[in-house]
Design a protein around this motif. Structure first.
Motif, PDB file in Angstrom:
ATOM      1  N   GLY A  72      -5.867  51.089 -18.680  1.00 13.63           N
ATOM      2  CA  GLY A  72      -6.197  51.936 -17.238  1.00 13.63           C
ATOM      3  C   GLY A  72      -5.195  53.445 -17.924  1.00 13.63           C
ATOM      4  N   VAL A  73      -4.415  53.004 -18.134  1.00 10.72           N
ATOM      5  CA  VAL A  73      -3.277  54.162 -18.100  1.00 10.72           C
ATOM      6  C   VAL A  73      -3.695  54.969 -19.679  1.00 10.72           C
ATOM      7  N   VAL A  74      -3.895  54.433 -20.527  1.00 10.87           N
ATOM      8  CA  VAL A  74      -4.272  54.778 -22.170  1.00 10.87           C
ATOM      9  C   VAL A  74      -5.687  55.164 -21.777  1.00 10.87           C
ATOM     10  N   SER A  75      -6.494  54.723 -21.128  1.00 14.93           N
ATOM     11  CA  SER A  75      -8.207  55.583 -20.994  1.00 14.93           C
ATOM     12  C   SER A  75      -7.904  56.193 -20.295  1.00 14.93           C
ATOM     13  N   ILE A  76      -7.175  56.736 -19.267  1.00 17.54           N
ATOM     14  CA  ILE A  76      -6.539  57.586 -18.631  1.00 17.54           C
ATOM     15  C   ILE A  76      -6.008  59.281 -19.365  1.00 17.54           C
ATOM     16  N   PHE A  77      -5.127  58.796 -20.117  1.00 22.53           N
ATOM     17  CA  PHE A  77      -4.527  59.732 -20.859  1.00 22.53           C
ATOM     18  C   PHE A  77      -5.672  60.056 -22.253  1.00 22.53           C
ATOM     19  N   PHE A  78      -6.406  59.454 -22.673  1.00 20.23           N
ATOM     20  CA  PHE A  78      -7.108  60.057 -24.151  1.00 20.23           C
ATOM     21  C   PHE A  78      -8.834  59.816 -23.805  1.00 20.23           C
ATOM     22  N   THR A  79      -9.144  59.522 -22.226  1.00 19.46           N
ATOM     23  CA  THR A  79     -10.737  60.460 -21.979  1.00 19.46           C
ATOM     24  C   THR A  79     -10.437  61.872 -21.828  1.00 19.46           C
ATOM     25  N   LYS A  80     -11.481  62.431 -21.497  1.00 18.31           N
ATOM     26  CA  LYS A  80     -11.374  63.863 -21.367  1.00 18.31           C
ATOM     27  C   LYS A  80     -11.877  63.955 -19.716  1.00 18.31           C
ATOM     28  N   GLU A  81     -11.894  63.274 -19.300  1.00 17.60           N
ATOM     29  CA  GLU A  81     -12.440  63.302 -17.516  1.00 17.60           C
ATOM     30  C   GLU A  81     -10.825  62.379 -16.888  1.00 17.60           C
TER      31      GLU A  81
END
Length: 227
Positions: free
Chosen positions: A130-139
């Protein structure tokens, strides 16, 4: 902070501030601390049974284990669903950090959306996905947010105290229909984040003043819209 523009089902363009990684992690830490405290209470209860009721422990061991697993699941998973549905898209952690989870169209969460996004939290976020996804996604979305079509935003200050709309004598004196009551409340709650809110304000004021011809109603409407 990054902004995002959403179009509601009523075709109103609303601008929100996206929650960043730091605030979301801080909110998650607070929620985990609350869950940890509840799990400690569960562990203490089990220890007390072992010490003070050994016969009960031996006789109902299978039941105690099953109930403990169920309680653990409720604390780990249902906690988020219950909080989000009863706190309008927030958990205690999000409330402290002034964050809120909404759907991609700006509407509040439903049981389905909350259940989906938090199912991914249990199985993936604990691994750091989840942390990785938040960091690398535009939204700034978790995998669960993509699956459930949700987004986490910063709460905007309500420009007009909602209690004045629901309980105040000025608002009560309008005697609007239930539908128009909700329409007026929604406008004042959202007007700070609606793009070109002045245009919507003029349309709403025109609609209400033409529908309600009572002079007292018109005066109070004018007082409310000029506040």
């Amino acid at each position: 902070m990054k902004k995002i523009e959403l179009t509601t089902p009523e075709n109103i363009d609303v601008e929100y501030t996206l929650a960043d990684l730091g605030s979301r992690v801080a909110a998650a830490v607070i929620d985990l601390a609350i869950q940890g405290f509840l799990l400690i209470l569960l562990a203490i209860a089990i220890v007390l049974i072992v010490i003070y009721a050994p016969d009960f422990w031996d006789e109902y061991l299978a039941w105690i284990i099953a109930i403990s697993i169920l309680i653990n699941a409720v604390i780990s998973y249902a906690y988020y669903i219950f909080m989000e549905l009863n706190m309008n898209g927030r958990t205690p952690g999000k409330k402290i950090l002034k964050l809120r989870t909404i759907r991609n169209n700006g509407q509040p969460l439903t049981l389905k959306h909350s259940a989906i996004r938090n199912l991914f939290r249990v199985f993936l976020d604990m691994l750091g996905v989840g942390v990785v996804s938040i960091f690398f996604t535009k939204e700034h979305k978790r995998i669960g947010d993509f699956a459930a079509s949700t987004i986490v935003v910063v709460e905007n200050d309500i420009p007009y105290p909602l209690e004045n709309l629901t309980e105040g004598s000025l608002f009560n004196s309008l005697h609007l229909s239930e539908e128009d009551n909700k329409l007026l409340q929604d406008y004042f709650v959202r007007k700070n984040i609606i793009i070109n809110s002045s245009i919507l304000k003029n349309k709403l004021e025109y609609y209400l003043t033409n529908k309600y011809e009572n002079p007292d109603v018109l005066k109070n409407l004018g007082d409310i819209f000029s506040s």
